[in-house]
Scaffold this active site. Structure first.
Site, PDB file in Angstrom:
ATOM      1  N   ASP A  19     -13.658  13.813  32.816  1.00 50.14           N
ATOM      2  CA  ASP A  19     -12.611  12.901  31.846  1.00 50.14           C
ATOM      3  C   ASP A  19     -11.809  12.357  33.126  1.00 50.14           C
ATOM      4  O   ASP A  19     -11.663  13.059  34.301  1.00 50.14           O
ATOM      5  CB  ASP A  19     -11.911  14.051  31.238  1.00 50.14           C
ATOM      6  CG  ASP A  19     -11.060  12.869  29.903  1.00 50.14           C
ATOM      7  OD1 ASP A  19     -11.565  11.696  29.888  1.00 50.14           O
ATOM      8  OD2 ASP A  19     -10.365  13.583  29.480  1.00 50.14           O
ATOM      9  N   HIS A  36     -16.022   4.707  36.333  1.00 56.74           N
ATOM     10  CA  HIS A  36     -17.073   5.210  36.181  1.00 56.74           C
ATOM     11  C   HIS A  36     -18.233   5.397  37.319  1.00 56.74           C
ATOM     12  O   HIS A  36     -19.056   6.048  37.514  1.00 56.74           O
ATOM     13  CB  HIS A  36     -17.586   4.599  34.788  1.00 56.74           C
ATOM     14  CG  HIS A  36     -17.003   4.661  33.604  1.00 56.74           C
ATOM     15  ND1 HIS A  36     -16.593   5.623  33.218  1.00 56.74           N
ATOM     16  CD2 HIS A  36     -16.545   3.806  32.571  1.00 56.74           C
ATOM     17  CE1 HIS A  36     -15.679   5.606  31.977  1.00 56.74           C
ATOM     18  NE2 HIS A  36     -15.896   4.297  31.741  1.00 56.74           N
ATOM     19  N   LEU A 130     -32.149  24.451  39.675  1.00 60.56           N
ATOM     20  CA  LEU A 130     -31.087  24.175  38.974  1.00 60.56           C
ATOM     21  C   LEU A 130     -31.526  23.504  37.801  1.00 60.56           C
ATOM     22  O   LEU A 130     -32.303  22.447  37.799  1.00 60.56           O
ATOM     23  CB  LEU A 130     -29.804  23.303  39.623  1.00 60.56           C
ATOM     24  CG  LEU A 130     -28.698  22.737  38.833  1.00 60.56           C
ATOM     25  CD1 LEU A 130     -27.549  24.046  38.348  1.00 60.56           C
ATOM     26  CD2 LEU A 130     -27.808  21.918  39.583  1.00 60.56           C
TER      27      LEU A 130
HETATM   28  C1  IPE Z   1     -14.711  13.179  26.286  1.00 56.32           C
HETATM   29  O1  IPE Z   1     -13.891  12.295  26.697  1.00 56.32           O
HETATM   30  C2  IPE Z   1     -16.177  12.601  26.477  1.00 56.32           C
HETATM   31  C3  IPE Z   1     -16.972  12.763  27.528  1.00 56.32           C
HETATM   32  C4  IPE Z   1     -16.353  13.212  28.573  1.00 56.32           C
HETATM   33  C5  IPE Z   1     -18.115  12.179  27.714  1.00 56.32           C
HETATM   34  P1  IPE Z   1     -13.162  11.225  25.903  1.00 56.32           P
HETATM   35  O2  IPE Z   1     -12.241  10.682  27.114  1.00 56.32           O
HETATM   36  O3  IPE Z   1     -13.961  10.495  25.146  1.00 56.32           O
HETATM   37  O4  IPE Z   1     -12.271  12.370  25.041  1.00 56.32           O
HETATM   38  P2  IPE Z   1     -10.778  11.926  24.202  1.00 56.32           P
HETATM   39  O5  IPE Z   1     -11.078  10.815  23.458  1.00 56.32           O
HETATM   40  O6  IPE Z   1      -9.817  11.927  25.254  1.00 56.32           O
HETATM   41  O7  IPE Z   1     -10.989  13.099  23.303  1.00 56.32           O
HETATM   42  C1  IPE Z   2     -14.953   9.853  31.340  1.00 53.74           C
HETATM   43  O1  IPE Z   2     -13.604   9.351  31.598  1.00 53.74           O
HETATM   44  C2  IPE Z   2     -15.925   9.272  31.083  1.00 53.74           C
HETATM   45  C3  IPE Z   2     -16.321   8.923  29.843  1.00 53.74           C
HETATM   46  C4  IPE Z   2     -16.074   9.432  28.679  1.00 53.74           C
HETATM   47  C5  IPE Z   2     -17.584   8.291  29.617  1.00 53.74           C
HETATM   48  P1  IPE Z   2     -12.844   8.331  30.597  1.00 53.74           P
HETATM   49  O2  IPE Z   2     -13.391   7.045  30.448  1.00 53.74           O
HETATM   50  O3  IPE Z   2     -12.563   8.932  29.216  1.00 53.74           O
HETATM   51  O4  IPE Z   2     -11.463   8.155  31.440  1.00 53.74           O
HETATM   52  P2  IPE Z   2      -9.997   8.176  30.688  1.00 53.74           P
HETATM   53  O5  IPE Z   2      -9.832   9.443  29.926  1.00 53.74           O
HETATM   54  O6  IPE Z   2      -9.788   7.172  29.832  1.00 53.74           O
HETATM   55  O7  IPE Z   2      -9.063   8.082  31.808  1.00 53.74           O
HETATM   56 MG    MG Z   3     -11.179  10.231  28.637  1.00 53.49          MG
END
Ligand code: IPE
Ligand code: IPE
Ligand code: MG
Length: 244
Positions: A19, A36, A130
């Site tokens: 995240d 990303h 792995l």
């Molecule tokens: C959880 O992250 C999903 C992934 C890392 C793929 P999100 O950023 O989507 O989760 P929320 O919305 O903060 O709970």
């Molecule tokens: C995690 O990073 C990646 C995915 C959920 C695909 P985010 O895109 O959720 O990044 P934040 O949480 O908005 O910073």
């Molecule tokens: Mg996120």
């Protein structure tokens, strides 16, 4: 840091909610996709780091069922990134003895994505160093719903008696049937929630939260999490004295 880790007390399975890509990019005045893209470097680091140290299973939450609700341009960007990354990395994964798996609603992914993933899974099918499990279009509630349907079907077909439904039956019908439960779950970027990730499998996992955004997460951060894990007492309902 790595020298402090006890190789005999490693988790067999580490699961990560990757995240913070969006916030990382925003702090740099860039668009979310830039975050990303940089997250891929961290993925590579974790695959290498886990393989080197001897973690057997690594599950990465890459795209949730709920992530389909993001702006279309971001969803499309993520799918394209997934396709190009798998295309680029499949051979390296194979050379390093990594076996690729996918859990999630496979059919909901774009066809090019499915093709690329299937090819990579086939190439790496004989590897044992792995096990890398990508959670894609995955959510725990989806997975549990599917498991319930499969079990109900077996009961309806008279191949399974209701009294024979055991905890093991549930496990065997989840997408993770072939993997041990994660002992350690890491979430980056400071949120303290599970976000529909492996609800059943994390029943007794140690949870580790860090403020580091995913694109900044490196092997040293993994070692820190492993060390933290090793300093916890896992009691499984017993009392401390019983564990000696
Ligand atoms: C959880 O992250 C999903 C992934 C890392 C793929 P999100 O950023 O989507 O989760 P929320 O919305 O903060 O709970
Ligand atoms: C995690 O990073 C990646 C995915 C959920 C695909 P985010 O895109 O959720 O990044 P934040 O949480 O908005 O910073
Ligand atoms: Mg996120």
């Amino acid at each position: 840091m790595i020298e402090l880790i006890d190789k005999k007390k490693l988790p067999r399975h580490v699961a990560i909610i990757m995240d913070g890509n969006g916030r990382w990019a925003k702090e740099r005045g860039r668009d979310r996709l830039f975050g990303h893209q940089h997250g891929v470097i961290s993925v590579r680091e974790m695959v290498e780091g886990c393989a080197e140290i001897g973690v057997e299973y690594l599950t990465l939450y890459a795209f949730s069922t709920e992530n389909w609700n993001r702006p279309e341009s971001e969803v499309q960007g993520l799918m394209e990134l997934l396709i190009s990354t798998i295309r680029k990395e499949a051979e390296t994964l194979h050379k390093n003895g990594v076996r690729l798996y996918v859990i999630g609603d496979f059919a909901s992914l774009p066809q090019v994505c499915i093709d690329e993933l299937e090819e990579a899974m086939n190439i790496t099918a004989g590897n044992t160093k792995l096990n890398l499990i990508l959670a894609l279009s995955y959510s725990s509630k989806w997975e549990i719903t599917e498991a319930v349907k499969k079990i109900a079907q077996q009961v309806q077909n008279n191949t399974l008696a209701i009294d024979d439904i055991k905890e093991e039956t549930i496990k065997q019908n989840l997408a993770t049937a072939n993997f041990p439960d994660p002992e350690l779950m890491i979430r980056t970027s400071g949120e303290h929630r599970i976000s529909n990730f492996l609800l059943y499998q994390l029943a007794y996992a140690e949870l580790y939260f860090t403020h580091t955004h995913w694109p900044d997460f490196r092997k040293e951060n993994l070692y820190e999490a492993l060390l933290n894990y090793q300093n916890r007492e896992r009691r499984f309902g017993k009392i401390s004295e019983q564990l000696k």
